[in-house]
Design an enzyme around this catalytic site. Structure first.
Site, short mmCIF file in Angstrom:
data_model
loop_
_atom_site.label_atom_id
_atom_site.label_comp_id
_atom_site.label_asym_id
_atom_site.label_seq_id
_atom_site.Cartn_x
_atom_site.Cartn_y
_atom_site.Cartn_z
N GLY A 248 0.86 -1.52 0.17
CA GLY A 248 -0.10 -0.34 -0.05
C GLY A 248 0.86 1.10 0.01
O GLY A 248 1.98 1.03 -0.61
N SER A 249 0.41 2.47 0.44
CA SER A 249 1.07 3.49 0.69
C SER A 249 2.09 3.40 1.38
O SER A 249 3.29 4.83 0.29
CB SER A 249 0.33 4.94 1.50
OG SER A 249 -1.00 5.11 0.54
#
Length: 503
Positions: free
Chosen positions: A220-221
């Site tokens: 993810g981020s």
């Protein structure tokens, strides 16, 4: 000699030659392999009939052998139980896991470095003792990581924490939850061992899995740190620049609402252009998707691989799942695979914020922030600090090894500033520590499965200007809680960093 007797004699001669060839093959060519095979009952019995070496954290043994009154003479016990089980593994008749397997030659006393000790034991008529393995783990950090993760995800949760000393690569904490008590698996009672293993193996939460190195998920981020590193390194942007963003974005060549990238309601990402710092602080998907497409998949892949993706690096514990940045895509038409191709813009865009086919282990993400904290230098992570004799004489100390410069010191300094502002003014604020500059980044990764909660990630290091610890937190399951990397992972990372810093 008549013909029947001659035939029987020749046949017997061939049988004798075949027997001699087989004995020679087994006793000469395959002897070492068979002696090391944990399924060899004679080897297993011999291993349990002598005192195996210690596995130590500091001065405390987390695996040792105690004398018992049965046919095997010694029983392997694990005082740390669940706290260290994913690292130590277990020793039982017929199998070994974790460090018990990877460091077996030292612990059993068969390592060449222990030859003199074996010779002295032989001359004295003593039973051969195994050597000791001293680990890099920090007991305070290990306990802080385990307790914080357990309390956060709950009894039915799943996750992992890894902490590294950036300048050396020493692993200070390696926690996987849920864990297990290896003492049951080391029992000399076959019934106790089998019941314990069957129960653990059937558990849907996989307590026997070391998630720190064996589970890879969408990062993810947290992967935006890699994308930002590539953009700065390539000269596309520096930390003070404006970067393209926007409330939503659709990569060229795609259609349909399912291919629209948004920022999950973060209004700070909505302007067409925002500062690089704001893009990191607000974790803007559109900004990093556009950044990734502008970089192109080749440059993004090169930077990911510089940090350790698509390779193996941990040498003293296994098996290790390899973190992946996709090298190619194979399409199928009517069920037939086509020639491999490079990532297109839509795939590159999603890769830029840790989705599509990007996969990472907690150890890998700890290495990413550790390299940034170390002015760009990526150190090989290691768990074994020293190899010792049974009497604690040091035979070998692991020397830190620099794998490569993942990024330049200038890029690392800019990234550090961006990550500090993400803790001070952005989504990573739950990791803030009074009086200490902390650098950090959140991650909430969609699974791509309808109705399933996302994965939570958090990466950080401190003190930002001269880091002593870098941490990666991965939350795979947390029943009953809304998974968000900052809210759940931030306090865990903070607890680990404080345990290291407050000595």
């Amino acid at each position: 000699m008549n013909k029947p007797i001659r035939t029987v004699s020749i046949f017997c001669m061939f049988l004798f030659l075949a027997l001699m060839a087989n004995v020679t093959y087994l006793q000469f060519w395959r002897s070492e392999e068979l002696n090391k095979d944990p399924r060899n009952a004679r080897v297993a019995a011999a291993a349990f009939s002598r005192e195996r070496g210690l596995i130590q954290v500091g001065e405390d043994p987390i695996a040792r052998s105690v004398p018992v009154d049965d046919q095997y003479k010694y029983l392997r016990v694990y005082p740390g139980k669940e706290l260290y089980a994913p690292v130590t593994g277990y020793l039982q008749l017929g199998s070994q896991t974790g460090l018990e397997r990877s460091q077996n030659e030292v612990l059993s006393g068969e390592d060449p470095r222990l030859f003199v000790n074996r010779l002295v034991d032989l001359l004295k008529g003593d039973t051969n003792q195994g050597g000791n393995v001293s680990l890099t783990l920090d007991p305070k950090a290990q306990r802080a990581a385990y307790r914080a993760l357990r309390d956060t995800v709950g009894p039915d949760g799943e996750g992992s924490v890894v902490a590294i000393q950036p300048k050396t690569g020493r692993i200070l904490a390696m926690v996987s939850f849920p864990s297990y008590d290896p003492n049951e698996l080391a029992s000399h009672s076959r019934d106790v061992r089998e019941k314990a293993y069957d129960r653990l193996d059937a558990n849907e939460h996989q307590p026997l899995l070391n998630r720190a190195i064996q589970t890879r998920l969408f990062p993810g981020s947290t992967f935006k740190v890699v994308t930002a590193a590539a953009a700065i390194e390539e000269g596309l942007y520096n930390q003070d620049d404006q970067v393209p963003s926007g409330a939503t974005w659709q990569a060229p060549g795609t259609s349909g609402s399912q291919n629209v990238i948004d920022n999950e309601g973060r209004s700070g990402c909505s302007p067409a252009e925002i500062s690089f710092a704001a893009a990191m602080e607000n974790s803007c998907n559109t900004a990093f998707a556009k950044m990734a497409v502008k970089l192109g998949p080749k440059k993004l892949r090169e930077t990911a691989e510089a940090f350790g993706f698509n390779s193996d690096y941990l040498e003293d514990l296994g098996p290790q799942a390899r973190s992946v940045f996709p090298k190619e895509v194979v399409d199928t038409i009517d069920g037939e695979p086509q020639d491999p191709r490079e990532l297109n813009d839509a795939e590159t865009a999603r890769s830029g914020f840790g989705q599509f086919s990007v996969q990472a282990t907690p150890l890998q993400m700890a290495m990413v922030v550790s390299a940034i904290a170390n002015r760009g230098g990526l150190m090989r992570p290691y768990l074994v600090d020293q190899i010792q004799t049974a009497s604690f004489d040091v035979l070998e100390t692991t020397e830190p090894e620099k794998l490569r410069d993942a990024i330049s010191p200038q890029t690392a300094a800019q990234l550090t500033d961006l990550l500090v502002s993400t803790v001070d003014d952005g989504t990573a604020s739950p990791a803030a520590i009074d009086g200490v500059k902390v650098a950090g980044k959140t991650g909430t990764a969609q699974r791509g499965v309808e109705g399933k909660a996302p994965y939570g990630w958090f990466v950080s290091f401190a003190p930002a200007e001269n880091a002593e610890v870098a941490v990666a937190v991965m939350i795979q399951e947390a029943p009953g809680k809304e998974i968000a990397g900052g809210q759940l992972g931030g306090p865990i990372a903070k607890a680990v960093m404080e345990a290291v810093l407050n000595k």
